[in-house]
Design a protein around this motif. Structure first.
Motif, PDB file in Angstrom:
ATOM      1  N   GLY A 742      -9.209  86.920 -18.678  1.00 17.63           N
ATOM      2  CA  GLY A 742     -10.698  86.089 -19.552  1.00 17.63           C
ATOM      3  C   GLY A 742     -11.851  85.519 -18.867  1.00 17.63           C
ATOM      4  N   LEU A 743     -11.134  84.931 -17.966  1.00 12.88           N
ATOM      5  CA  LEU A 743     -11.707  84.256 -17.328  1.00 12.88           C
ATOM      6  C   LEU A 743     -12.897  85.372 -15.980  1.00 12.88           C
ATOM      7  CD1 LEU A 743      -9.365  81.360 -15.464  1.00 12.88           C
ATOM      8  CD2 LEU A 743     -10.975  81.102 -17.929  1.00 12.88           C
ATOM      9  N   SER A 744     -13.593  84.639 -15.644  1.00 15.66           N
ATOM     10  CA  SER A 744     -14.214  85.306 -14.738  1.00 15.66           C
ATOM     11  C   SER A 744     -14.105  85.504 -13.310  1.00 15.66           C
ATOM     12  CB  SER A 744     -15.714  84.967 -14.363  1.00 15.66           C
ATOM     13  OG  SER A 744     -15.684  83.542 -13.947  1.00 15.66           O
ATOM     14  N   ALA A 745     -14.071  86.571 -12.601  1.00 14.48           N
ATOM     15  CA  ALA A 745     -13.548  86.883 -11.305  1.00 14.48           C
ATOM     16  C   ALA A 745     -13.940  85.410 -10.473  1.00 14.48           C
ATOM     17  CB  ALA A 745     -14.446  88.168 -10.551  1.00 14.48           C
ATOM     18  N   GLN A 761      -9.106  91.211  -5.144  1.00 15.57           N
ATOM     19  CA  GLN A 761      -9.486  91.853  -6.654  1.00 15.57           C
ATOM     20  C   GLN A 761      -9.867  93.747  -6.824  1.00 15.57           C
ATOM     21  OE1 GLN A 761     -13.555  89.360  -7.704  1.00 15.57           O
ATOM     22  NE2 GLN A 761     -14.634  91.691  -7.944  1.00 15.57           N
ATOM     23  N   SER A 762      -9.623  94.319  -7.567  1.00 15.67           N
ATOM     24  CA  SER A 762      -9.309  95.421  -8.126  1.00 15.67           C
ATOM     25  C   SER A 762     -10.417  96.055  -9.375  1.00 15.67           C
ATOM     26  CB  SER A 762      -8.011  95.819  -7.737  1.00 15.67           C
ATOM     27  OG  SER A 762      -8.733  97.544  -7.893  1.00 15.67           O
ATOM     28  N   THR A 763     -10.636  96.601  -8.963  1.00 19.86           N
ATOM     29  CA  THR A 763     -12.409  97.002 -10.362  1.00 19.86           C
ATOM     30  C   THR A 763     -10.884  98.121 -11.171  1.00 19.86           C
ATOM     31  OG1 THR A 763     -13.867  96.534  -9.194  1.00 19.86           O
ATOM     32  CG2 THR A 763     -13.913  97.718 -11.453  1.00 19.86           C
ATOM     33  N   THR A 764     -11.220  97.796 -12.521  1.00 12.78           N
ATOM     34  CA  THR A 764     -10.182  99.199 -13.686  1.00 12.78           C
ATOM     35  C   THR A 764     -11.229  99.038 -14.459  1.00 12.78           C
ATOM     36  OG1 THR A 764      -9.242  99.046 -14.650  1.00 12.78           O
ATOM     37  CG2 THR A 764      -9.395  97.351 -14.409  1.00 12.78           C
ATOM     38  N   THR A 765     -11.396  99.763 -15.150  1.00 11.66           N
ATOM     39  CA  THR A 765     -12.463 100.174 -16.249  1.00 11.66           C
ATOM     40  C   THR A 765     -11.697  99.522 -17.738  1.00 11.66           C
ATOM     41  OG1 THR A 765     -13.378 102.039 -15.301  1.00 11.66           O
ATOM     42  CG2 THR A 765     -12.688 102.461 -17.849  1.00 11.66           C
ATOM     43  N   SER A 766     -12.616  99.034 -18.878  1.00 11.26           N
ATOM     44  CA  SER A 766     -12.066  98.259 -19.524  1.00 11.26           C
ATOM     45  C   SER A 766     -12.735  97.823 -21.123  1.00 11.26           C
ATOM     46  CB  SER A 766     -11.271  97.028 -18.751  1.00 11.26           C
ATOM     47  OG  SER A 766     -10.696  96.331 -19.984  1.00 11.26           O
ATOM     48  N   PRO A 767     -12.470  97.920 -21.939  1.00 12.86           N
ATOM     49  CA  PRO A 767     -13.559  98.122 -22.857  1.00 12.86           C
ATOM     50  C   PRO A 767     -14.101  95.933 -22.952  1.00 12.86           C
ATOM     51  CG  PRO A 767     -11.285  97.674 -23.768  1.00 12.86           C
ATOM     52  CD  PRO A 767     -11.432  98.244 -22.556  1.00 12.86           C
ATOM     53  N   GLN A 768     -13.461  95.433 -21.927  1.00 17.13           N
ATOM     54  CA  GLN A 768     -13.887  93.843 -21.523  1.00 17.13           C
ATOM     55  C   GLN A 768     -15.426  94.185 -21.162  1.00 17.13           C
ATOM     56  OE1 GLN A 768     -10.720  91.101 -21.239  1.00 17.13           O
ATOM     57  NE2 GLN A 768      -8.744  92.218 -21.354  1.00 17.13           N
ATOM     58  N   SER A 769     -15.884  92.514 -20.773  1.00 20.26           N
ATOM     59  CA  SER A 769     -16.872  92.761 -20.903  1.00 20.26           C
ATOM     60  C   SER A 769     -16.565  93.283 -18.963  1.00 20.26           C
ATOM     61  CB  SER A 769     -17.490  91.382 -20.795  1.00 20.26           C
ATOM     62  OG  SER A 769     -17.737  90.969 -21.522  1.00 20.26           O
ATOM     63  N   ALA A 770     -17.875  93.447 -18.940  1.00 19.23           N
ATOM     64  CA  ALA A 770     -17.859  93.221 -16.861  1.00 19.23           C
ATOM     65  C   ALA A 770     -18.089  92.245 -16.560  1.00 19.23           C
ATOM     66  CB  ALA A 770     -18.893  94.394 -16.311  1.00 19.23           C
ATOM     67  N   GLY A 771     -16.743  91.434 -15.301  1.00 18.75           N
ATOM     68  CA  GLY A 771     -17.013  91.082 -14.113  1.00 18.75           C
ATOM     69  C   GLY A 771     -15.408  89.763 -14.641  1.00 18.75           C
ATOM     70  N   THR A 772     -15.126  90.356 -16.318  1.00 21.23           N
ATOM     71  CA  THR A 772     -13.921  89.565 -16.718  1.00 21.23           C
ATOM     72  C   THR A 772     -12.617  90.250 -16.093  1.00 21.23           C
ATOM     73  OG1 THR A 772     -14.741  89.582 -18.571  1.00 21.23           O
ATOM     74  CG2 THR A 772     -12.360  89.012 -19.255  1.00 21.23           C
ATOM     75  N   VAL A 773     -12.080  89.504 -16.287  1.00 24.30           N
ATOM     76  CA  VAL A 773     -10.350  89.746 -15.883  1.00 24.30           C
ATOM     77  C   VAL A 773      -9.516  89.760 -16.937  1.00 24.30           C
ATOM     78  CG1 VAL A 773      -8.284  88.441 -14.499  1.00 24.30           C
ATOM     79  CG2 VAL A 773     -10.591  87.507 -13.584  1.00 24.30           C
ATOM     80  N   VAL A 774      -8.832  91.687 -16.595  1.00 24.74           N
ATOM     81  CA  VAL A 774      -8.564  91.925 -17.580  1.00 24.74           C
ATOM     82  C   VAL A 774      -6.420  91.609 -17.558  1.00 24.74           C
ATOM     83  CG1 VAL A 774      -7.649  94.432 -18.833  1.00 24.74           C
ATOM     84  CG2 VAL A 774      -9.688  93.717 -17.588  1.00 24.74           C
ATOM     85  N   SER A 775      -5.944  91.414 -16.553  1.00 21.19           N
ATOM     86  CA  SER A 775      -4.504  91.639 -15.463  1.00 21.19           C
ATOM     87  C   SER A 775      -4.532  90.660 -14.099  1.00 21.19           C
ATOM     88  CB  SER A 775      -4.118  92.596 -16.560  1.00 21.19           C
ATOM     89  OG  SER A 775      -3.885  93.499 -15.402  1.00 21.19           O
ATOM     90  N   THR A 776      -3.487  90.610 -14.319  1.00 20.96           N
ATOM     91  CA  THR A 776      -2.941  89.956 -12.263  1.00 20.96           C
ATOM     92  C   THR A 776      -1.658  90.985 -12.182  1.00 20.96           C
ATOM     93  OG1 THR A 776      -1.407  88.064 -13.189  1.00 20.96           O
ATOM     94  CG2 THR A 776      -3.916  87.728 -12.682  1.00 20.96           C
ATOM     95  N   SER A 777      -1.586  91.487 -11.022  1.00 24.53           N
ATOM     96  CA  SER A 777      -0.806  91.708 -10.218  1.00 24.53           C
ATOM     97  C   SER A 777       0.066  91.041  -8.748  1.00 24.53           C
ATOM     98  CB  SER A 777      -1.069  93.409 -10.513  1.00 24.53           C
ATOM     99  OG  SER A 777       0.878  93.653  -9.864  1.00 24.53           O
ATOM    100  N   PRO A 778       0.893  90.599  -9.060  1.00 24.58           N
ATOM    101  CA  PRO A 778       2.339  89.913 -10.079  1.00 24.58           C
ATOM    102  C   PRO A 778       1.842  89.483 -11.030  1.00 24.58           C
ATOM    103  CG  PRO A 778       3.011  89.302  -8.052  1.00 24.58           C
ATOM    104  CD  PRO A 778       2.153  89.841  -7.413  1.00 24.58           C
ATOM    105  N   SER A 779       2.482  89.248 -12.730  1.00 21.12           N
ATOM    106  CA  SER A 779       2.272  88.086 -13.273  1.00 21.12           C
ATOM    107  C   SER A 779       3.186  87.373 -13.568  1.00 21.12           C
ATOM    108  CB  SER A 779       1.381  89.325 -14.264  1.00 21.12           C
ATOM    109  OG  SER A 779       2.366  89.607 -15.121  1.00 21.12           O
ATOM    110  N   GLY A 780       3.216  86.636 -14.458  1.00 21.21           N
ATOM    111  CA  GLY A 780       4.693  85.375 -14.508  1.00 21.21           C
ATOM    112  C   GLY A 780       4.787  84.628 -13.613  1.00 21.21           C
ATOM    113  N   THR A 781       5.433  84.930 -11.956  1.00 23.93           N
ATOM    114  CA  THR A 781       5.790  84.641 -10.842  1.00 23.93           C
ATOM    115  C   THR A 781       5.695  85.512  -9.839  1.00 23.93           C
ATOM    116  OG1 THR A 781       7.454  85.048 -10.816  1.00 23.93           O
ATOM    117  CG2 THR A 781       7.505  83.335 -11.757  1.00 23.93           C
ATOM    118  N   ALA A 782       5.179  84.843  -8.687  1.00 24.73           N
ATOM    119  CA  ALA A 782       5.274  85.432  -6.973  1.00 24.73           C
ATOM    120  C   ALA A 782       5.958  84.852  -6.192  1.00 24.73           C
ATOM    121  CB  ALA A 782       4.108  85.576  -7.326  1.00 24.73           C
ATOM    122  N   VAL A 783       5.810  85.177  -5.481  1.00 22.64           N
ATOM    123  CA  VAL A 783       6.373  84.758  -4.201  1.00 22.64           C
ATOM    124  C   VAL A 783       4.955  83.914  -3.958  1.00 22.64           C
ATOM    125  CG1 VAL A 783       7.625  84.676  -1.591  1.00 22.64           C
ATOM    126  CG2 VAL A 783       7.503  86.532  -3.439  1.00 22.64           C
TER     127      VAL A 783
END
Length: 828
Positions: A742-745, A761-783
């Motif tokens: 939901g945050l900006s990039a 940063q990677s671009t993905t097709t989404s109904p959310q407003s352009a420039g909005t973060v849809v998800s992360t990978s990894p999520s939750g925890t990472a190294v």
């Protein structure tokens, strides 16, 4: 001609008398002044040897048969270089004692170790004839000669010295014989608090027993007990008179007096022994005379005892490994072959039988070019007991039947265990802070710079390792699902974040100890671990290197043991019959022989990862047999429905594949590989060599594991997996990935960087407003400190909203025959 030729009978007698005087003088000097001149004719070095030999002679330890058993105590192999079973005086037939004394030393009960009358008589006889015709050796002296020859001698020079016909050896023998009798008599006087006469009689019993326990009787039999079993299939205590006489006669020359090749010679010698018994025991003369007409009565062929692991059948691989394990940990092969030990192993016959059946069910012993090996270990915090070790190949030397004695289950073989090595990457990541609840990025392809090279194949850039998935996967996957379904790109990417050295070190810690040994890389003395780390090879997580199947099984045992590594242990106990200072078996209060434990020093167990990490990783590996897991089909076909941690693996060329699995009760791995010098691709169903292989770890390897373990799964109690540790589920605090959806990039990037992460940063097709973060990978925890990919909406997936000021169409009325008017509402 020499002067000797012209001597008259009178002068010859004078020379004999002078020689006797000289002999007496030498003996007196040697016996009274042993240190002066080193026994007269002996060097100082020889004198030292005499003293050392005397000490060992007094101890009287002789080589005996070692018995190796399974965990239930059932013998599976006999190990020896001299087939001897030591017995006490009371376990030998009295007639055997009478026979050997009658023929070998009729004044045995009278002399003090040396028969001076016989010695002088023999000297005169030998001197007058010009050659050795009489030896005049007492049982004491014969025992000493045989002890030096069969026990102390280690080289050919030692053996020649033990039987040399020289005055020096004879003097040494005389001194030792006198010392032996006197010392044993004195010891018995002290130990039993009896007078000297009684003690001397006990010492005589001890000496004749030692003599009969050490001498060879031919056909591989050493000692009277082994001889009685070899020729008559009975114990020494049950020998009758003619049998005793035959064996007593054979000690003169066990090779020449063989009852299977020289019946007449052995019969004549036996009857000579009976004649001496008639003379020495006239009250039984008629009985002994009648025995002379009896046949030898030996078995149709000598009864032997199989020697070595070759006789262990299906347990041969285990037997060989046990001997190797002992040799590496303080008990060498020579000690085992001479020690008379009882080695009780950890081999469980029920688990072994189940494992062997499962292994050969998918790979025939005669299958061309392919072997299926499996080891099973019982997890534990103080020992990893090896319960089963087998190969689809039968153990043996008959190459026409595809038998082998090669250490297939416990040496570096094959092309690798494939994706099983992904667990090392995950374990290393968890140790650095990745939680098992994390989601992994699963790109369709992945290019890893600086992690080796794919050689420019299929458009891969130079100096880049390129990998793609074998199948379609979601864009992100939980660690549990990723381990179960095994997408390659996710784990090579994770390895890039964790670091190759960390994953390699984890593999070694958890059990792949050979990887740290010099020379295992095939690059000179360089270890495989150092070679992989120096090359920073991204392929390590895909397991392309040869493995030791036993070590792979022990990785499973380490994880099942809450992170405790122990060596794969084949030994339950090693014992030896307890003997008193005179060599007699000590009998306990229960009437059974007492035993003493034999020490050896295996490596100590190590806590290599925290229990919480091991237990949480075990749970992360628990979906392989279910749903979309790579071994789900094999588990279903076997009827497996118990808790399990597992992982399959297959090499890229399909030349080897494996399955690793464990519960709280059992841990092990199956490994199918090409066991020829030029292995070929392997195909499945049926297992065979082929071009363009299609064997996977979830096929025959997994099926072998499930079918082997299911029949015994609850042998040691209910099957379960441990609880997870929240610390390793959630990951470390600095490994927590902030929720930036939901945050900006730019805002998301700033927040992630504040938490120590790098950002892509990677671009993905989404109904959310352009420039909005849809998800992360990894999520939750990472190294901690690794790269987080943020997926930013391009705004192209939005649905158009109707304009509110568009005019509406008026309602329309239509006439339907027989129904009447119908009004259709207006629309935008």
């Amino acid at each position: 001609m020499s002067d000797q030729t012209h001597r008259t009978p009178r002068s010859r007698a004078l020379w004999v008398l002078l020689a006797c005087c000289a002999l007496a003088g030498v003996l007196v000097a040697a016996l009274l002044f042993p240190a002066a001149g080193g026994f007269g004719l002996l060097t100082n070095k020889a004198a030292t040897t005499v003293e050392n030999s005397s000490s060992e002679l007094l101890d009287g330890t002789v080589p005996e048969v070692t018995t190796m058993t399974d965990s239930t105590g059932k013998p599976m192999a006999y190990l020896y270089d001299q087939r001897r079973i030591q017995v006490d005086y009371d376990d030998i037939s009295p007639d055997m004692i009478r026979a050997i004394i009658s023929i070998e030393d009729k004044r045995f009960l009278e002399h003090d170790g040396v028969d001076w009358k016989g010695t002088i008589r023999a000297f005169l006889k030998n001197s007058s004839s010009g050659e050795v015709q009489q030896g005049a050796s007492t049982l004491d002296q014969q025992y000493i000669k045989n002890y030096q020859l069969l026990v102390l001698a280690r080289t050919e020079a030692d053996r020649e010295a033990a039987i040399a016909t020289t005055p020096a050896r004879k003097l040494r023998e005389v001194r030792m014989a006198l010392t032996l009798e006197q010392t044993l008599t004195d010891q018995i006087m002290r130990d039993k608090n009896i007078d000297k006469a009684a003690a001397k009689q006990e010492a005589k019993k001890e000496i004749v027993t030692r003599y009969l326990n050490i001498v060879p009787f031919g056909n591989g039999a050493y000692g009277i007990e082994s001889a009685a079993r070899t020729y008559f299939n009975k114990s020494a205590k049950d020998l009758d008179v003619p049998q005793s006489a035959m064996l007593a006669g054979m000690v003169q020359s066990s090779s020449a007096l063989n009852p299977y090749t020289n019946v007449s010679g052995v019969t004549d010698r036996r009857n000579l022994v009976l004649d001496t018994m008639i003379a020495n025991f006239p009250n039984r003369a008629a009985e002994f005379a009648a025995d002379k007409s009896k046949p030898l009565g030996v078995l149709p062929q000598p009864q032997s005892l199989p020697q070595g692991c070759i006789s262990a059948g299906d347990n041969g691989f285990f037997c060989d490994y046990a001997l190797q394990f002992l040799a590496e940990n303080g008990l060498n092969r020579d000690a085992v072959l001479r020690g008379g030990y009882t080695i009780r192993t950890t081999l469980d016959p029920q688990v072994q039988a189940s494992t062997k059946s499962a292994v050969q069910a998918v790979a025939s012993p005669q299958l061309t070019g392919i072997a299926n090996v499996m080891n099973v270990i019982k997890p534990g915090s103080t020992s990893h007991d090896l319960l089963a070790m087998t190969s689809s190949r039968d153990y043996g030397l008959d190459q026409r039947r595809d038998q082998t004695v090669q250490p297939q289950p416990y040496s570096m073989v094959g092309d690798g265990a494939g994706s099983i090595f992904k667990i090392f990457t995950v374990a290393a990541a968890m140790q650095k802070g990745l939680g098992s609840s994390a989601s992994l990025d699963v790109p369709t392809t992945y290019q890893a710079k600086g992690m080796g090279s794919s050689g420019g194949v299929n458009g891969c850039p130079e100096n880049t390792y390129c990998v793609k998935n074998d199948g379609k996967y979601p864009r992100t996957m939980s660690i549990t699902n990723a381990l179960a379904q095994s997408p390659n790109t996710a784990f090579v990417k994770l390895l890039n974040e964790v670091g190759v050295p960390s994953a390699v070190d984890m593999a070694v810690k958890l059990g792949m100890r050979s990887y740290a040994q010099p020379g295992t890389s095939g690059q000179g003395d360089l270890s495989l671990a150092d070679y992989v780390k120096q090359g920073n090879f991204g392929s390590f997580t895909l397991g392309p290197n040869a493995i030791n199947p036993l070590e792979l099984s022990n990785v499973a045992a380490t994880l099942a043991s809450h992170g405790t590594w122990c060596p794969p242990n084949p030994i339950k106990s090693i014992t030896q019959k307890k003997r008193d200072r005179n060599g007699n078996t000590v009998i306990g209060t229960n009437g059974e022989p007492e035993v003493t434990a034999v020490a050896f020093t295996p490596p100590a167990c190590e806590q290599v990862v925290e229990p919480g990490l091991a237990d949480t990783l075990a749970n992360a590996m628990s979906a392989d047999d279910r749903g979309g897991g790579t071994s789900a089909g094999a588990a279903s076909s076997a009827g497996w429905n118990l808790p399990l941690a597992g992982k399959t693996g297959t090499t890229e060329a399909h030349r080897s594949s494996a399955f690793l699995g464990f519960t709280n009760n059992f841990a092990g791995a199956t490994y199918i590989y090409g066991d020829t010098t030029s292995p070929e691709d392997i195909c499945s169903s049926p297992l065979r060599q082929c071009y363009g292989g299609d064997l996977y770890g979830g096929f025959e390897p997994a099926r072998t594991w499930y079918n082997a373990i299911l029949p015994v799964a609850n042998k040691f109690g209910p099957t379960s997996l441990p609880p997870t540790d929240p610390k390793y589920v959630e990951g470390s605090q600095n490994g927590r990935v902030p929720d930036v959806t939901g945050l900006s990039a730019s805002s998301a990037t700033a927040r992630l960087q504040e938490n120590g992460f790098k950002v892509e940063q990677s671009t993905t097709t989404s109904p959310q407003s352009a420039g909005t973060v849809v998800s992360t990978s990894p999520s939750g925890t990472a190294v901690p400190g690794t790269t987080i990919t943020i997926y930013v909406s391009d705004g192209q997936g939005r649905v158009a909203t109707p304009e509110r000021n568009l005019p509406r169409l008026p309602p329309t009325t239509i006439q339907l025959p027989g129904i009447g008017p119908i009004v259709i509402p207006g629309s935008p």
